[in-house]
Scaffold this motif. Sequence first.
Motif, PDB file in Angstrom:
ATOM      1  N   ILE A 138       0.541  -1.375   0.175  1.00 32.67           N
ATOM      2  CA  ILE A 138       0.168   0.268  -0.244  1.00 32.67           C
ATOM      3  C   ILE A 138       0.881   0.966   0.236  1.00 32.67           C
ATOM      4  CG2 ILE A 138      -2.271   1.378   1.512  1.00 32.67           C
ATOM      5  CD1 ILE A 138      -2.725  -1.562   1.829  1.00 32.67           C
ATOM      6  N   ALA A 139       2.169   0.913   0.604  1.00 31.48           N
ATOM      7  CA  ALA A 139       3.272   2.148   0.716  1.00 31.48           C
ATOM      8  C   ALA A 139       3.152   2.576  -0.424  1.00 31.48           C
ATOM      9  CB  ALA A 139       3.918   1.939   1.938  1.00 31.48           C
ATOM     10  N   GLY A 143       2.646   6.134  -3.077  1.00 29.02           N
ATOM     11  CA  GLY A 143       4.054   6.607  -2.933  1.00 29.02           C
ATOM     12  C   GLY A 143       3.943   6.995  -1.603  1.00 29.02           C
ATOM     13  N   VAL A 144       3.859   6.435  -0.805  1.00 30.25           N
ATOM     14  CA  VAL A 144       4.117   6.869   0.767  1.00 30.25           C
ATOM     15  C   VAL A 144       6.017   6.351   1.138  1.00 30.25           C
ATOM     16  CG1 VAL A 144       3.633   6.278   3.781  1.00 30.25           C
ATOM     17  CG2 VAL A 144       2.001   6.276   1.868  1.00 30.25           C
ATOM     18  N   GLU A 145       6.235   7.319   1.770  1.00 28.80           N
ATOM     19  CA  GLU A 145       8.294   7.173   1.542  1.00 28.80           C
ATOM     20  C   GLU A 145       8.244   6.818   3.457  1.00 28.80           C
ATOM     21  OE1 GLU A 145      10.606  10.744   0.679  1.00 28.80           O
ATOM     22  OE2 GLU A 145      10.000  10.409  -1.786  1.00 28.80           O
ATOM     23  N   SER A 151       6.794   7.204  11.192  1.00 30.64           N
ATOM     24  CA  SER A 151       6.011   8.314  11.538  1.00 30.64           C
ATOM     25  C   SER A 151       4.702   7.767  11.961  1.00 30.64           C
ATOM     26  CB  SER A 151       6.576   9.683  11.286  1.00 30.64           C
ATOM     27  OG  SER A 151       5.800  10.096   9.752  1.00 30.64           O
ATOM     28  N   ILE A 152       3.915   6.711  11.696  1.00 33.39           N
ATOM     29  CA  ILE A 152       2.894   7.152  11.685  1.00 33.39           C
ATOM     30  C   ILE A 152       2.987   5.663  12.980  1.00 33.39           C
ATOM     31  CG2 ILE A 152       1.110   5.249  11.089  1.00 33.39           C
ATOM     32  CD1 ILE A 152       1.397   5.773   7.995  1.00 33.39           C
ATOM     33  N   ILE A 166      -2.017   2.904   7.610  1.00 26.96           N
ATOM     34  CA  ILE A 166      -1.505   3.491   6.923  1.00 26.96           C
ATOM     35  C   ILE A 166      -2.770   4.058   6.116  1.00 26.96           C
ATOM     36  CG2 ILE A 166      -1.331   1.092   5.129  1.00 26.96           C
ATOM     37  CD1 ILE A 166       0.840   2.414   4.110  1.00 26.96           C
ATOM     38  N   LEU A 167      -4.466   3.004   5.390  1.00 22.88           N
ATOM     39  CA  LEU A 167      -5.139   3.811   4.768  1.00 22.88           C
ATOM     40  C   LEU A 167      -5.337   4.965   5.424  1.00 22.88           C
ATOM     41  CD1 LEU A 167      -6.905   0.601   4.053  1.00 22.88           C
ATOM     42  CD2 LEU A 167      -5.978   1.937   2.641  1.00 22.88           C
TER      43      LEU A 167
END
Length: 452
Positions: A138-139, A143-145, A151-152, A166-167
């Motif tokens: 999903i990342a 485009g989640v770096e 940091s989540i 993450i969603l």
Amino acid sequence: MAKFELKLPKMGESVAEATITSWLKEVGDTIEADEAVFEIATDKVDSEVPSEVDGVLIEKRFEVDDVVQVGQTIAIIEIDGDDDSHHDAAPKEVQIEVKQDESIAVAEVAQTVTAAKDTVAPVVSSGDRFYSPLVRNIAKQEGVEQQELDSITGTGKDGRVTKNDILDYIEARGSQTISVKQETSKPEPAAAAPKSAPAETKTVEQKQKTSPVVASEGDEIIEMTRMGKLIAHHMVESVQKSAHVQSFIEADVTTIWNWRNKVKNDFKKREGENLTFTPIFMEAVAKALRDYPMMNISLHGDTIVKKKHINLGMAAALPDGNLIVPVIKDADQLNLVGMTKKVNDLAGRARDNKLKPDDIAGGTYTVTNVGTFGSIMGTPIINQPQVGILALGAIRKVPAVVETPEGDFIGIRYRMFLSHSYDHRVVNGALGGQFVKAIKDYLEAWDANREI
């Protein structure tokens, strides 16, 4: 006493892992065969996993929120009988077979991980932070770096980042005007002016927080369900990915209407099944897909996969108001009796929340019946990575021109609209229009004397 290993079953070609969402049985509980032991969740469906034997649960090897691979042993059940009586017949063969199965499963997982490492941006587990393959995938897609992922705040076991985490982050990120990627792409000012770092950190922290919900007095705030969030995510992704185009055509189904009224009671007595319009329409769609195989494809990047099997997805309503798409495998190989039984079975299990992950896997084209709710047409969203979806409108009794050798006249006819959404990246207007017209032709050419 013998011991039985309850493993995570296969859940379709595209599903390699699942998250345990709840245990329905505790250690020491007595379990009957086919009784649900725990619940799992994938990115496609929630499901219960039943026991294959009668016995007593003596060990749980995973906890809630743990991510488990297909084929892994989840629980140990103690069953009646001696170990010798169950395994003496061919202990060596059984042991070798199990080891081979495990080796194959491990090899498949290793291949998946290797492929992911080769293709995914460098988003990896770091330090004490473990990310499941699903979260990393999903990342990559969104485009989640790495910096953002680290940091989540995770809500899973040991602070693990779950799929919902993450969603939710992606949804919150979409409402912000400044992304972490934009901030990190300008390192020079940060190096030249270290005092700006706290402000930048504050911006990142603010961005991760979901915007507060503004509600007036008396309003009710309802949290979306997990499946509702997934559906919303998939729908937005499909609209952003595919160039949706629609074609509409009206079909005269008077002959089908009268034929069904004539045979449905006898069919019910003989087969014990209700004969609805859905299997009739599904049969016509399957025939049209056989005539136009380039509608029975999927698109992966710049690669087209032409499907050998015609597996029809059938959108069905769930008790909580969400929709799910069970799949009729090899629909073109079924006669009308078989199609009717399959449609009724999948629809019934969808309503009772008893669908298994494999029941919704492998679809090549989807049909949704918007006429159930009185709509005469619709513009449905394509179920990725498919390239088309058909909406069946409500059947209406309307005045229409009837052409005969003796001339035209106005008659009362049963008619419906067929709404075809297709991906204009790979399906041009000619193919999209010819396909839906083929369905209309099959419906209007129905044999009024057909026997089933």
